[in-house]
Design an enzyme around this catalytic site. Structure first.
Site, PDB file in Angstrom:
ATOM      1  N   HIS A  26       0.799  -1.229   0.000  1.00  0.00           N
ATOM      2  CA  HIS A  26       0.000   0.000   0.000  1.00  0.00           C
ATOM      3  C   HIS A  26       0.828   1.274   0.000  1.00  0.00           C
ATOM      4  O   HIS A  26       0.281   2.362  -0.088  1.00  0.00           O
ATOM      5  CB  HIS A  26      -0.927   0.009   1.215  1.00  0.00           C
TER       6      HIS A  26
HETATM    7  N1  UDP Z   1      -2.963  -6.128   8.683  1.00  0.00           N
HETATM    8  C1  UDP Z   1      -4.258  -6.485   8.960  1.00  0.00           C
HETATM    9  N2  UDP Z   1      -5.128  -6.629   7.927  1.00  0.00           N
HETATM   10  C2  UDP Z   1      -4.769  -6.413   6.621  1.00  0.00           C
HETATM   11  C3  UDP Z   1      -3.428  -6.046   6.357  1.00  0.00           C
HETATM   12  C4  UDP Z   1      -2.565  -5.891   7.405  1.00  0.00           C
HETATM   13  O1  UDP Z   1      -4.622  -6.704  10.123  1.00  0.00           O
HETATM   14  O2  UDP Z   1      -5.606  -6.538   5.735  1.00  0.00           O
HETATM   15  C5  UDP Z   1      -2.049  -5.949   9.822  1.00  0.00           C
HETATM   16  C6  UDP Z   1      -0.726  -6.641   9.679  1.00  0.00           C
HETATM   17  O3  UDP Z   1      -0.815  -7.961  10.181  1.00  0.00           O
HETATM   18  C7  UDP Z   1       0.178  -5.748  10.509  1.00  0.00           C
HETATM   19  C8  UDP Z   1      -0.423  -4.381  10.365  1.00  0.00           C
HETATM   20  O4  UDP Z   1      -1.750  -4.574   9.889  1.00  0.00           O
HETATM   21  O5  UDP Z   1       0.094  -6.088  11.877  1.00  0.00           O
HETATM   22  C9  UDP Z   1       0.356  -3.523   9.399  1.00  0.00           C
HETATM   23  O6  UDP Z   1      -0.319  -2.351   9.185  1.00  0.00           O
HETATM   24  P1  UDP Z   1      -0.046  -1.408   7.933  1.00  0.00           P
HETATM   25  O7  UDP Z   1       0.421  -2.243   6.804  1.00  0.00           O
HETATM   26  O8  UDP Z   1      -1.260  -0.589   7.748  1.00  0.00           O
HETATM   27  O9  UDP Z   1       1.062  -0.425   8.492  1.00  0.00           O
HETATM   28  P2  UDP Z   1       2.639  -0.440   8.414  1.00  0.00           P
HETATM   29  O10 UDP Z   1       3.124  -1.759   8.894  1.00  0.00           O
HETATM   30  O11 UDP Z   1       2.999  -0.166   6.991  1.00  0.00           O
HETATM   31  O12 UDP Z   1       3.023   0.665   9.347  1.00  0.00           O
END
Ligand code: UDP
Length: 360
Positions: A206
């Site tokens: 994303h």
């Molecule tokens: N995650 C979730 N559902 C989804 C995709 C990701 O629960 O459909 C969880 C994933 O397991 C992780 C977190 O969301 O714990 C990551 O969030 P995101 O990708 O939004 O943020 P980033 O890691 O890029 O800060």
């Protein structure tokens, strides 16, 4: 104490699930949701599934430029802090909600506790880096997820108020990983339930760098489509149309597009996947905890601790590079656990208690 906790985005809900459970044993917590992520599958499902207490306030701030979003949050959070007069403010990670809350509190002389402090990419081109550096330097106490992060704060001269506690996301992961997923609720774009194949790859993607136009995401999806098992791609709402359009235009039948999934579903998909391809900082750590190999599609390393023994490898948004990295084998050394012992929330609360008793 009365502690105001501010959250706003998906990974912060996951961290707050472990944090709030522990904090509420000893303190009164007022939970503020800035509204950065707001819909059912980016917000509500986490509060429900992870039993995060209902927010006391929701500022409803989402969208707009970084400045617009941060400014609206600053104003909203300042009003809440003036009304609630808390003893401290607690924030997680590196979003605009983190920065706005930290700034509002420090200007009102309210101590700031920052969880997941000290992570550095080394470039101010990343908006999250700006948020992290600023919050780390105005915080009264920094809680670091890794020794490496603590080392960064040492170099920046704020070691005396910084502590290694481990990654609070690991607490949440351990809490959910052993719970059987009785009724997985994974929906396709039409709202119909998706059956999880016996073998699959799990993907999330994303970040702006990979989704600002068709090209990088197309490269990633073409790579995934050519694999020996289907890919479950849990799509962030802002990439919904682009992902759908690329898959239809290119006839990518080996990609299963789903709506964002709940946390238990994401943990289940992670632990049972053949391999993971992502640009998410949180998911690459979860792949590491689960011992599932990960390919991280980005130009820079986010969690250097995971990049050992091929367990997490950087790849460009390029078919050949992704497939080459996926073809390598990993070695999993279970004794190597740089993210603590899964009791970060307890350690944070112990340190807060010491601070309260002026023993730090
Ligand atoms: N995650 C979730 N559902 C989804 C995709 C990701 O629960 O459909 C969880 C994933 O397991 C992780 C977190 O969301 O714990 C990551 O969030 P995101 O990708 O939004 O943020 P980033 O890691 O890029 O800060």
């Amino acid at each position: 104490m009365k502690i105001v906790t501010v959250v706003g985005a998906r990974p912060q809900f996951i961290k707050a699930a472990a944090g709030s459970r522990q904090i509420r044993k000893d303190h009164t917590e007022i939970l503020v949701h800035t509204g950065q992520h707001f819909d059912e599958n980016m917000s509500d499902v986490f509060f429900r599934e992870m039993e995060i207490p209902e927010p006391n306030y929701n500022l409803g701030v989402s969208g707009g430029t970084h400045a617009q979003m941060t400014a609206k949050m600053l104003i909203g959070i300042e009003e809440i802090l003036q009304k609630e007069q808390p003893d401290a403010l607690l924030v997680y990670g590196d979003t605009n909600s983190t920065l706005a809350a930290g700034l509002a509190a420090v200007k009102l002389h309210i101590p700031v506790f920052h969880v997941e402090a000290g992570n550095r990419l080394g470039t101010l081109n990343s908006p999250e880096e700006v948020n992290r550096i600023t919050t780390d330097h105005i915080a009264t106490i920094n809680f670091c997820a890794t020794e490496d992060a603590l080392g960064k704060l040492r170099e920046e001269g704020v070691e005396e108020r910084s502590y290694f506690v481990g990654n609070i996301m690991y607490d949440s992961f351990l809490h959910f990983v052993n719970q059987p997923l009785k009724h997985p609720n994974i929906l396709d774009f039409d709202g119909k339930p998706v059956t999880i194949p016996s073998e699959y790859y799990y993907m999330t993607c994303h970040r702006q760098e990979n989704t600002y136009c068709d090209e990088p995401l197309t490269e990633i999806l073409l790579a995934m489509n050519s694999l020996d098992a289907p890919t479950i791609y849990a799509v962030h709402p802002r990439n919904h149309d682009r992902a759908k359009c690329i898959c239809e235009k290119r006839g990518l039948k080996n990609i299963i597009l789903t709506q964002p999934v709940g946390y238990s579903e994401s943990v289940h998909l992670t632990t049972n996947a053949k391999k993971i391809v992502t640009d998410s900082g949180g998911l690459q750590c979860e792949a590491f905890y689960a011992g599932v190999q990960c390919v991280f599609v980005l130009d820079f390393v986010v969690w250097p601790e995971t990049m050992v023994d091929n367990r997490n490898q950087l790849a460009k948004a390029d078919q050949r590079d992704i497939l080459e990295k996926l073809s390598r084998n990993q070695t999993v050394n279970r004794d190597y656990q740089p993210f603590g012992d899964g009791h970060a929330a307890e350690k944070i609360c112990e340190i807060i208690k010491k601070w309260e008793r002026k023993e730090l």
